[in-house]
Enzyme design. Structure first.
Site, PDB file in Angstrom:
ATOM      1  N   GLU A 175      75.164  77.412  53.202  1.00 19.91           N
ATOM      2  CA  GLU A 175      74.922  76.208  54.322  1.00 19.91           C
ATOM      3  C   GLU A 175      75.017  74.679  53.693  1.00 19.91           C
ATOM      4  OE1 GLU A 175      71.944  77.592  57.063  1.00 19.91           O
ATOM      5  OE2 GLU A 175      73.395  79.046  57.596  1.00 19.91           O
ATOM      6  N   GLU A 234      77.429  85.028  57.778  1.00 22.45           N
ATOM      7  CA  GLU A 234      76.162  85.233  58.269  1.00 22.45           C
ATOM      8  C   GLU A 234      76.114  84.728  59.534  1.00 22.45           C
ATOM      9  OE1 GLU A 234      72.834  83.327  55.896  1.00 22.45           O
ATOM     10  OE2 GLU A 234      71.965  82.878  57.969  1.00 22.45           O
TER      11      GLU A 234
END
Length: 525
Positions: free
Chosen positions: A198, A316
């Site tokens: 991220e 994810e």
């Protein structure tokens, strides 16, 4: 026993046909079996395992317990059997703390210390360390369970903070290289090495510019090529494990083409924060679910136009971020969202979809205390066993509350049709037809329809919530509760057999997988 099961199935089907007090509507699912519109990997369904310590808390709730890669009980029978049932299950090891994790390979100088809670630090924890003895234990377990491992590396190592809150400078891969070398020297099989978590676009916690990230991906690729030189099972290189940002992703994809990056991974938490009290309304709203189409479609567009061999995975996805919400993201209702995501992402050529998480948080496929599978575990397992790699075009005519997806059946003739009923008061009687739009002709909207012949049987798997409660943590398959037994064995997933000429009865708030053996599908032969 078999007779009792057969009679139970008949009773269940009779109840479905009666439909209780639900209004009955008629619909048609059209499946075009002439050609595949996309393809997934064989091990499309994937799950994640995370690094969060027990004192990771969200909104005053600490939902991780001993579910971290650092402290999970690897001797639990249900855990082992739950992974083995997929043969294989792909596992992605990573999450927010992976970029603050160092590896105890002896090159760091200091002691191998655990994560410690510190609210002034990014993500609320200090740097932590993975001891090599724990890495050995994990790999022994992965080998025993048959899991395929993707490991997320610490992409923030060596970078310096910049005034805009991002991190600058190149990735220092010394520590990662020593872990990769150690892993290769021990013969541990790794399916892929992923760079970072991220850090794409505007990032979560912090970010890294696309130009620098692309250079770091190329460095990782070179490292993997060198360490695994001459090894026939060279791991994949994956990146960036972050939220889709068209400009940022395009730059990284273009700068690593044609083959320096194998897999482009992106994350999805489209239901919003776990504290949101409207999660169930969002899950059951077809317009809300359709909001993800643009992300899947845009990423595919970038990959196709860039001239790269890289493919897309969802790396994810847990529905709601900040560990999800108890009795929503770990209950029956999330299967409507989860299976819709699997179906939708597959249509856009997503090769693999990693669910956050296998265990831990309020979105685990397994209960972190008892290890009993939650409903989404069985949804994932049925998908894995019934849906093949070839994706077919499926349409539904009748109501927008039915979602329809079709694949060639897995290791079996015919097709598997997935029907998801988001309505709580309507039973849909669904006829299945073979259809093909005549493209590039005046009749382009006309359909060639062929109903299935009588006399053949199909297999149906009806998923409903125990006691009719959407927030139940027990799923029923054809009316029977799915629970692992006292020996930790995963229950058998057995269908009911139905005359293929009869419509499929999709009860209110239910999900049906239908395996239709004799469906005319040249794409599947």
């Amino acid at each position: 026993m078999e007779m009792r099961r057969f009679l139970g199935g008949l009773c269940f089907l009779a109840l479905l046909r009666l439909g209780g007090a639900a209004e009955a509507v008629v619909g048609v699912a059209g499946v075009d079996g002439r050609r595949a519109i996309a393809a997934t990997d064989e091990d499309f369904v994937c799950a994640t395992m995370d690094w969060w310590p027990p004192d990771k808390c969200d909104y005053g709730t600490c939902s991780w317990g001993l579910a971290s890669l650092l402290n999970l009980d690897l001797s639990n029978k249900i855990l082992l059997n739950a992974i083995r049932a997929f043969s294989p299950l792909k596992l992605r090891l990573g999450g927010s703390l992976q970029d603050k994790l160092v590896y105890g390979t002896g090159d760091g100088g200091g002691p191998c210390a655990p994560f410690v809670k510190n609210t002034s630090e990014m993500f609320g924890f200090t740097q932590g360390c993975l001891p090599l003895h724990r890495w050995d234990e994990l790999n022994a377990f992965f080998q025993k369970s048959g899991a395929r491992i993707v490991f997320g590396l610490n992409a923030l190592n060596g970078r310096v903070p910049l005034p805009d809150g991002s991190m600058g400078g190149p990735w220092d891969y010394t520590n990662a290289a020593s872990l990769i070398r150690y892993t290769a020297s021990k013969g541990y099989k790794i399916h892929g090495w992923e760079l970072g978590n991220e850090l794409s676009g505007s990032g979560v916690g912090t970010k890294v510019g696309a130009d620098q990230y692309a250079a770091d991906v190329i460095a990782l690729k070179s490292l993997v090529d060198t360490i695994y030189q001459g090894n026939p099972s060279k791991p994949l290189v994956l990146a960036p494990g972050g939220f889709f940002d068209a400009g940022w992703f395009t730059e990284v994809i273009v700068k690593t083409r044609p083959n320096l990056l194998n897999v482009v991974t992106h994350h999805i938490y489209n239901l919003g924060p776990g504290v949101d009290t409207h999660l169930i309304e969002k899950i059951l709203n077809p317009s809300y679910l359709d909001g993800m189409v643009s992300t899947f479609s845009n990423l595919q567009g970038i990959l196709k136009s860039a001239g790269t061999s890289a493919v897309a995975w969802v790396g994810e996805s847990g529905g709601a971020y900040n560990s999800g919400r108890h009795l929503v993201t770990d209950s029956f209702v999330l299967s409507f969202w989860f299976l819709d995501q699997l179906g939708m992402s597959a249509k856009y050529d997503t090769k693999s979809y990693c669910r956050q998480s296998l265990i831990g948080g309020n979105y685990g496929l397994l209960n972190k205390e008892t290890f009993q599978p939650n409903p989404d575990y069985y949804s994932a397992l049925l998908w894995h066993r019934l849906m093949g790699t070839k994706v077919l075009s499926a349409t539904f005519n009748g109501t927008n509350m039915i979602r329809a997806y079709a694949h060639c059946a897995k290791d079996s003739p015919g097709i598997t049709l997935l029907l998801i009923n988001l309505s709580g008061n309507t039973t849909s009687q669904v006829s299945v037809t073979s259809e093909g739009a005549h493209a590039n002709t005046v009749k382009k909207h006309s359909r060639k329809t062929r109903h299935l012949a009588a006399g053949s049987m199909r297999e149906e798997y009806h998923l409903t919530a125990k006691d009719g409660s959407l927030q139940s943590q027990v799923m029923l398959l054809n009316g029977r509760a799915l629970v692992a037994d006292e020996n930790g064995e995963i229950p058998r997933l057995e269908p009911v057999k139905v005359d293929a000429a009869q419509p499929i009865a999709v009860a209110p708030y239910s999900i049906v997988f239908a395996h239709i053996h004799n469906f005319p599908a040249p794409a599947c032969s």
